[in-house]
Design a protein around this motif. Sequence first.
Motif, mmCIF file in Angstrom:
data_model
loop_
_atom_site.group_PDB
_atom_site.id
_atom_site.type_symbol
_atom_site.label_atom_id
_atom_site.label_comp_id
_atom_site.label_asym_id
_atom_site.label_seq_id
_atom_site.Cartn_x
_atom_site.Cartn_y
_atom_site.Cartn_z
ATOM 1 N N ALA A 148 0.847 -1.141 -0.024
ATOM 2 C CA ALA A 148 0.250 -0.163 0.111
ATOM 3 C C ALA A 148 0.876 1.199 -0.014
ATOM 4 O O ALA A 148 1.165 1.797 1.003
ATOM 5 C CB ALA A 148 -0.869 0.137 1.099
ATOM 6 N N HIS A 149 1.358 1.762 -1.371
ATOM 7 C CA HIS A 149 1.772 2.795 -1.391
ATOM 8 C C HIS A 149 1.820 3.428 -2.649
ATOM 9 O O HIS A 149 1.175 2.656 -3.678
ATOM 10 C CB HIS A 149 3.559 2.693 -1.266
ATOM 11 C CG HIS A 149 4.001 1.719 -2.152
ATOM 12 N ND1 HIS A 149 3.989 0.347 -1.801
ATOM 13 C CD2 HIS A 149 4.549 1.765 -3.526
ATOM 14 C CE1 HIS A 149 4.444 -0.427 -3.100
ATOM 15 N NE2 HIS A 149 4.760 0.605 -3.871
ATOM 16 N N SER A 150 1.778 4.808 -2.824
ATOM 17 C CA SER A 150 1.538 5.607 -4.067
ATOM 18 C C SER A 150 2.265 6.924 -4.099
ATOM 19 O O SER A 150 2.665 7.184 -3.099
ATOM 20 C CB SER A 150 0.030 5.538 -4.373
ATOM 21 O OG SER A 150 -0.430 6.308 -5.331
ATOM 22 N N LYS A 190 -6.656 10.099 -3.356
ATOM 23 C CA LYS A 190 -7.469 9.016 -4.321
ATOM 24 C C LYS A 190 -6.557 7.828 -4.603
ATOM 25 O O LYS A 190 -7.015 6.768 -4.538
ATOM 26 C CB LYS A 190 -7.982 10.088 -5.349
ATOM 27 C CG LYS A 190 -9.069 11.032 -4.914
ATOM 28 C CD LYS A 190 -9.104 11.862 -6.418
ATOM 29 C CE LYS A 190 -10.181 12.782 -6.214
ATOM 30 N NZ LYS A 190 -10.242 13.954 -7.378
ATOM 31 N N ASN A 191 -5.220 7.991 -4.869
ATOM 32 C CA ASN A 191 -4.649 6.975 -5.124
ATOM 33 C C ASN A 191 -4.479 5.927 -3.959
ATOM 34 O O ASN A 191 -4.335 4.838 -4.273
ATOM 35 C CB ASN A 191 -3.074 7.463 -5.666
ATOM 36 C CG ASN A 191 -2.947 8.098 -7.058
ATOM 37 O OD1 ASN A 191 -4.031 8.130 -7.732
ATOM 38 N ND2 ASN A 191 -1.973 8.745 -7.522
ATOM 39 N N LEU A 192 -4.036 6.497 -2.683
ATOM 40 C CA LEU A 192 -4.063 5.757 -1.738
ATOM 41 C C LEU A 192 -5.355 5.065 -1.409
ATOM 42 O O LEU A 192 -5.245 3.536 -1.075
ATOM 43 C CB LEU A 192 -3.622 6.522 -0.460
ATOM 44 C CG LEU A 192 -2.032 6.881 -0.689
ATOM 45 C CD1 LEU A 192 -2.054 7.707 0.587
ATOM 46 C CD2 LEU A 192 -1.184 5.823 -0.399
ATOM 47 N N GLN A 193 -6.487 5.756 -1.627
ATOM 48 C CA GLN A 193 -7.627 4.907 -1.531
ATOM 49 C C GLN A 193 -7.862 3.857 -2.286
ATOM 50 O O GLN A 193 -8.234 2.827 -2.045
ATOM 51 C CB GLN A 193 -9.008 5.904 -1.601
ATOM 52 C CG GLN A 193 -9.257 6.744 -0.348
ATOM 53 C CD GLN A 193 -10.432 7.742 -0.936
ATOM 54 O OE1 GLN A 193 -10.717 8.284 -1.760
ATOM 55 N NE2 GLN A 193 -11.562 7.655 0.054
ATOM 56 N N GLU A 194 -7.528 3.685 -3.397
ATOM 57 C CA GLU A 194 -7.607 2.746 -4.469
ATOM 58 C C GLU A 194 -6.736 1.759 -4.233
ATOM 59 O O GLU A 194 -7.091 0.692 -4.089
ATOM 60 C CB GLU A 194 -7.520 3.346 -5.930
ATOM 61 C CG GLU A 194 -7.689 2.225 -7.068
ATOM 62 C CD GLU A 194 -7.520 2.976 -8.397
ATOM 63 O OE1 GLU A 194 -6.819 2.167 -9.402
ATOM 64 O OE2 GLU A 194 -7.735 4.159 -8.614
ATOM 65 N N VAL A 195 -5.615 2.048 -3.797
ATOM 66 C CA VAL A 195 -4.552 0.871 -3.581
ATOM 67 C C VAL A 195 -4.858 0.241 -2.219
ATOM 68 O O VAL A 195 -4.487 -0.934 -2.238
ATOM 69 C CB VAL A 195 -2.947 1.531 -3.458
ATOM 70 C CG1 VAL A 195 -2.704 2.238 -2.240
ATOM 71 C CG2 VAL A 195 -2.093 0.287 -3.918
ATOM 72 N N LEU A 213 -7.401 -2.118 -3.200
ATOM 73 C CA LEU A 213 -6.935 -3.582 -3.947
ATOM 74 C C LEU A 213 -6.257 -4.314 -2.865
ATOM 75 O O LEU A 213 -6.152 -5.566 -3.118
ATOM 76 C CB LEU A 213 -5.966 -2.755 -5.150
ATOM 77 C CG LEU A 213 -6.921 -2.275 -6.325
ATOM 78 C CD1 LEU A 213 -5.824 -1.530 -7.019
ATOM 79 C CD2 LEU A 213 -7.643 -3.017 -6.872
ATOM 80 N N CYS A 214 -5.407 -3.753 -1.963
ATOM 81 C CA CYS A 214 -4.801 -4.605 -1.161
ATOM 82 C C CYS A 214 -5.680 -5.278 -0.194
ATOM 83 O O CYS A 214 -5.224 -6.487 -0.045
ATOM 84 C CB CYS A 214 -3.550 -3.658 -0.443
ATOM 85 S SG CYS A 214 -2.297 -2.866 -1.197
ATOM 86 N N LEU A 215 -6.534 -4.818 0.351
ATOM 87 C CA LEU A 215 -7.368 -5.440 1.106
ATOM 88 C C LEU A 215 -8.218 -6.535 0.650
ATOM 89 O O LEU A 215 -8.527 -7.627 0.957
ATOM 90 C CB LEU A 215 -8.568 -4.470 1.566
ATOM 91 C CG LEU A 215 -8.127 -3.505 2.638
ATOM 92 C CD1 LEU A 215 -9.022 -2.518 2.994
ATOM 93 C CD2 LEU A 215 -7.336 -4.300 4.056
ATOM 94 N N GLU A 216 -8.488 -6.302 -0.656
ATOM 95 C CA GLU A 216 -9.241 -7.478 -1.598
ATOM 96 C C GLU A 216 -8.534 -8.611 -1.790
ATOM 97 O O GLU A 216 -8.691 -9.743 -1.932
ATOM 98 C CB GLU A 216 -9.692 -6.817 -2.865
ATOM 99 C CG GLU A 216 -10.762 -5.875 -2.885
ATOM 100 C CD GLU A 216 -11.102 -5.244 -4.184
ATOM 101 O OE1 GLU A 216 -10.503 -5.617 -5.254
ATOM 102 O OE2 GLU A 216 -11.968 -4.326 -4.124
#
Length: 75
Positions: free
Chosen positions: A29-31, A41-46, A49-52
Amino acid sequence: MRNYKFTAEIIRDNEVNQYIGIVPGLPGAHSQAATLDELYKNLQEVVQLCLEELSEDELNNLPDFVGFQQISAVL
């Protein structure tokens, strides 16, 4: 459905003129981005994705955020 909250460490890299965000305790989880709004926004998305990608056991064992501590040193 469970709501997860994370704290990101954000630094400004003047060499590349970008903000860099890292979420400790969540592997991958980094951006980075040119603005703080874009980085958020980028961190929310990553994070999503990482949690999924985590198993139920991994989700249940995510570390708890305690805080930041500033350390000083004199040279």
